[in-house]
Scaffold this motif. Structure first.
Motif, PDB file in Angstrom:
ATOM      1  N   PRO A   9       0.806  -1.227   0.000  1.00 19.10           N
ATOM      2  CA  PRO A   9       0.000   0.000   0.000  1.00 19.10           C
ATOM      3  C   PRO A   9       0.837   1.274   0.000  1.00 19.10           C
ATOM      4  O   PRO A   9       1.915   1.324   0.582  1.00 19.10           O
ATOM      5  CB  PRO A   9      -0.821  -0.110   1.286  1.00 19.10           C
ATOM      6  CG  PRO A   9      -0.170  -1.143   2.116  1.00 19.10           C
ATOM      7  CD  PRO A   9       0.588  -2.029   1.204  1.00 19.10           C
ATOM      8  N   HIS A  10       0.294   2.314  -0.657  1.00 15.17           N
ATOM      9  CA  HIS A  10       0.958   3.622  -0.716  1.00 15.17           C
ATOM     10  C   HIS A  10       1.061   4.251   0.673  1.00 15.17           C
ATOM     11  O   HIS A  10       2.068   4.853   1.006  1.00 15.17           O
ATOM     12  CB  HIS A  10       0.195   4.582  -1.633  1.00 15.17           C
ATOM     13  CG  HIS A  10      -0.021   4.074  -3.015  1.00 15.17           C
ATOM     14  ND1 HIS A  10       1.007   3.613  -3.812  1.00 15.17           N
ATOM     15  CD2 HIS A  10      -1.148   3.943  -3.755  1.00 15.17           C
ATOM     16  CE1 HIS A  10       0.512   3.228  -4.979  1.00 15.17           C
ATOM     17  NE2 HIS A  10      -0.784   3.414  -4.971  1.00 15.17           N
ATOM     18  N   TRP A  11      -0.012   4.169   1.434  1.00 19.76           N
ATOM     19  CA  TRP A  11      -0.073   4.716   2.789  1.00 19.76           C
ATOM     20  C   TRP A  11      -0.367   3.584   3.756  1.00 19.76           C
ATOM     21  O   TRP A  11      -1.531   3.281   4.053  1.00 19.76           O
ATOM     22  CB  TRP A  11      -1.128   5.807   2.906  1.00 19.76           C
ATOM     23  CG  TRP A  11      -0.745   7.060   2.183  1.00 19.76           C
ATOM     24  CD1 TRP A  11       0.406   7.758   2.335  1.00 19.76           C
ATOM     25  CD2 TRP A  11      -1.502   7.738   1.206  1.00 19.76           C
ATOM     26  NE1 TRP A  11       0.413   8.847   1.517  1.00 19.76           N
ATOM     27  CE2 TRP A  11      -0.759   8.861   0.800  1.00 19.76           C
ATOM     28  CE3 TRP A  11      -2.741   7.526   0.629  1.00 19.76           C
ATOM     29  CZ2 TRP A  11      -1.205   9.759  -0.144  1.00 19.76           C
ATOM     30  CZ3 TRP A  11      -3.186   8.424  -0.324  1.00 19.76           C
ATOM     31  CH2 TRP A  11      -2.422   9.522  -0.693  1.00 19.76           C
ATOM     32  N   GLY A  67      -0.112  -7.887   4.051  1.00 13.34           N
ATOM     33  CA  GLY A  67       0.031  -7.144   2.817  1.00 13.34           C
ATOM     34  C   GLY A  67       0.967  -5.951   2.913  1.00 13.34           C
ATOM     35  O   GLY A  67       1.373  -5.395   1.899  1.00 13.34           O
ATOM     36  N   LEU A  68       1.316  -5.564   4.130  1.00 14.12           N
ATOM     37  CA  LEU A  68       2.306  -4.492   4.294  1.00 14.12           C
ATOM     38  C   LEU A  68       3.687  -4.965   3.854  1.00 14.12           C
ATOM     39  O   LEU A  68       4.526  -4.172   3.457  1.00 14.12           O
ATOM     40  CB  LEU A  68       2.357  -4.035   5.754  1.00 14.12           C
ATOM     41  CG  LEU A  68       1.073  -3.432   6.309  1.00 14.12           C
ATOM     42  CD1 LEU A  68       1.215  -3.190   7.809  1.00 14.12           C
ATOM     43  CD2 LEU A  68       0.705  -2.154   5.575  1.00 14.12           C
ATOM     44  N   GLN A  69       3.905  -6.270   3.932  1.00 17.62           N
ATOM     45  CA  GLN A  69       5.204  -6.858   3.601  1.00 17.62           C
ATOM     46  C   GLN A  69       5.198  -7.623   2.276  1.00 17.62           C
ATOM     47  O   GLN A  69       6.194  -7.652   1.571  1.00 17.62           O
ATOM     48  CB  GLN A  69       5.638  -7.796   4.730  1.00 17.62           C
ATOM     49  CG  GLN A  69       7.033  -8.324   4.614  1.00 17.62           C
ATOM     50  CD  GLN A  69       8.085  -7.235   4.785  1.00 17.62           C
ATOM     51  OE1 GLN A  69       7.881  -6.287   5.516  1.00 17.62           O
ATOM     52  NE2 GLN A  69       9.191  -7.366   4.076  1.00 17.62           N
ATOM     53  N   PHE A  70       4.079  -8.260   1.973  1.00 15.11           N
ATOM     54  CA  PHE A  70       4.013  -9.142   0.813  1.00 15.11           C
ATOM     55  C   PHE A  70       3.113  -8.553  -0.266  1.00 15.11           C
ATOM     56  O   PHE A  70       1.906  -8.429  -0.069  1.00 15.11           O
ATOM     57  CB  PHE A  70       3.514 -10.530   1.221  1.00 15.11           C
ATOM     58  CG  PHE A  70       4.373 -11.180   2.257  1.00 15.11           C
ATOM     59  CD1 PHE A  70       5.600 -11.725   1.926  1.00 15.11           C
ATOM     60  CD2 PHE A  70       3.958 -11.229   3.591  1.00 15.11           C
ATOM     61  CE1 PHE A  70       6.403 -12.312   2.887  1.00 15.11           C
ATOM     62  CE2 PHE A  70       4.754 -11.817   4.552  1.00 15.11           C
ATOM     63  CZ  PHE A  70       5.984 -12.356   4.205  1.00 15.11           C
ATOM     64  N   GLY A  74      -2.251  -7.639   0.542  1.00 17.00           N
ATOM     65  CA  GLY A  74      -3.072  -6.584   1.129  1.00 17.00           C
ATOM     66  C   GLY A  74      -4.231  -6.164   0.248  1.00 17.00           C
ATOM     67  O   GLY A  74      -5.340  -5.966   0.735  1.00 17.00           O
ATOM     68  N   VAL A  75      -3.982  -6.027  -1.041  1.00 15.15           N
ATOM     69  CA  VAL A  75      -5.060  -5.624  -1.943  1.00 15.15           C
ATOM     70  C   VAL A  75      -6.132  -6.709  -2.008  1.00 15.15           C
ATOM     71  O   VAL A  75      -7.334  -6.406  -2.064  1.00 15.15           O
ATOM     72  CB  VAL A  75      -4.532  -5.234  -3.344  1.00 15.15           C
ATOM     73  CG1 VAL A  75      -4.047  -6.423  -4.124  1.00 15.15           C
ATOM     74  CG2 VAL A  75      -5.597  -4.480  -4.132  1.00 15.15           C
ATOM     75  N   ALA A  76      -5.731  -7.966  -1.970  1.00 13.93           N
ATOM     76  CA  ALA A  76      -6.709  -9.065  -1.973  1.00 13.93           C
ATOM     77  C   ALA A  76      -7.539  -9.044  -0.691  1.00 13.93           C
ATOM     78  O   ALA A  76      -8.768  -9.185  -0.733  1.00 13.93           O
ATOM     79  CB  ALA A  76      -6.002 -10.407  -2.128  1.00 13.93           C
ATOM     80  N   ILE A 118      -8.888   2.207  -2.465  1.00 14.45           N
ATOM     81  CA  ILE A 118      -8.560   3.154  -3.545  1.00 14.45           C
ATOM     82  C   ILE A 118      -7.303   3.948  -3.217  1.00 14.45           C
ATOM     83  O   ILE A 118      -6.397   4.051  -4.033  1.00 14.45           O
ATOM     84  CB  ILE A 118      -9.761   4.077  -3.831  1.00 14.45           C
ATOM     85  CG1 ILE A 118     -10.916   3.268  -4.424  1.00 14.45           C
ATOM     86  CG2 ILE A 118      -9.363   5.215  -4.752  1.00 14.45           C
ATOM     87  CD1 ILE A 118     -12.232   3.997  -4.469  1.00 14.45           C
ATOM     88  N   ALA A 119      -7.252   4.502  -2.004  1.00 18.14           N
ATOM     89  CA  ALA A 119      -6.103   5.340  -1.629  1.00 18.14           C
ATOM     90  C   ALA A 119      -4.809   4.544  -1.549  1.00 18.14           C
ATOM     91  O   ALA A 119      -3.724   5.058  -1.833  1.00 18.14           O
ATOM     92  CB  ALA A 119      -6.375   6.030  -0.300  1.00 18.14           C
ATOM     93  N   SER A 120      -4.907   3.278  -1.187  1.00 15.66           N
ATOM     94  CA  SER A 120      -3.701   2.472  -0.980  1.00 15.66           C
ATOM     95  C   SER A 120      -3.157   1.825  -2.250  1.00 15.66           C
ATOM     96  O   SER A 120      -1.952   1.588  -2.344  1.00 15.66           O
ATOM     97  CB  SER A 120      -3.985   1.376   0.044  1.00 15.66           C
ATOM     98  OG  SER A 120      -4.251   1.946   1.312  1.00 15.66           O
ATOM     99  N   TYR A 121      -4.022   1.534  -3.197  1.00 11.23           N
ATOM    100  CA  TYR A 121      -3.575   0.709  -4.319  1.00 11.23           C
ATOM    101  C   TYR A 121      -3.791   1.303  -5.703  1.00 11.23           C
ATOM    102  O   TYR A 121      -3.389   0.716  -6.694  1.00 11.23           O
ATOM    103  CB  TYR A 121      -4.210  -0.676  -4.235  1.00 11.23           C
ATOM    104  CG  TYR A 121      -3.805  -1.392  -2.992  1.00 11.23           C
ATOM    105  CD1 TYR A 121      -2.536  -1.952  -2.874  1.00 11.23           C
ATOM    106  CD2 TYR A 121      -4.661  -1.485  -1.898  1.00 11.23           C
ATOM    107  CE1 TYR A 121      -2.143  -2.590  -1.711  1.00 11.23           C
ATOM    108  CE2 TYR A 121      -4.265  -2.125  -0.737  1.00 11.23           C
ATOM    109  CZ  TYR A 121      -3.010  -2.674  -0.652  1.00 11.23           C
ATOM    110  OH  TYR A 121      -2.614  -3.302   0.500  1.00 11.23           O
ATOM    111  N   VAL A 122      -4.457   2.456  -5.800  1.00 11.67           N
ATOM    112  CA  VAL A 122      -4.672   3.048  -7.129  1.00 11.67           C
ATOM    113  C   VAL A 122      -3.607   4.096  -7.391  1.00 11.67           C
ATOM    114  O   VAL A 122      -3.159   4.792  -6.549  1.00 11.67           O
ATOM    115  CB  VAL A 122      -6.084   3.666  -7.230  1.00 11.67           C
ATOM    116  CG1 VAL A 122      -6.264   4.392  -8.547  1.00 11.67           C
ATOM    117  CG2 VAL A 122      -7.129   2.580  -7.109  1.00 11.67           C
TER     118      VAL A 122
END
Length: 122
Positions: A9-11, A67-70, A74-76, A118-122
């Motif tokens: 994730p971006h954030w 998902g913070l590491q792999f 996280g998106v799933a 949206i904020a984390s993965y787009v």
């Protein structure tokens, strides 16, 4: 250059916040307060199956944190949380259980998890 897979994730703090909320909800659901009991009864979710919601929320929280590491995990997990709350919203509408728990809790969590996705993965 893109690597061909979804990154972390971006954030990360947004993802951690969603994970903390879900894990807290899972803890509350072990001995659900009246608010949660009324909500689950209102959508006619069978009491024999309440334990599944705890498992789902713990797995979702763990997936978000992993998902913070792999990359991709996280998106799933986040997409799964969005789907979970879409299903919850459908259950509320289907049973015409449209009180404050629907508007604040259910739709609030649907909005929160969608914004994080949206904020984390787009």
């Amino acid at each position: 250059m893109t690597t061909g897979y979804i990154d972390t994730p971006h954030w990360p703090w947004l993802t951690v916040a969603l994970a903390v909320v879900l894990l807290g909800d899972a803890l509350l659901s072990i001995r659900p307060p009246q608010l949660i009991q009324d909500c689950l009864d209102g959508v006619r979710f069978p009491r024999d199956w309440w334990w599944t919601l705890i498992v789902i929320k713990v797995c979702a929280g763990a997936g978000l944190l992993a998902g913070l590491q792999f990359p991709g995990v996280g998106v799933a997990a986040n997409a799964g949380v969005v789907v979970y709350f879409v299903c919850a919203a459908v259950a509320h509408v289907r049973e015409n259980f449209m009180g404050s728990t629907f508007w604040v809790n259910c739709l609030g969590m649907l909005a929160f998890s969608t914004i994080v996705l949206i904020a984390s993965y787009v």
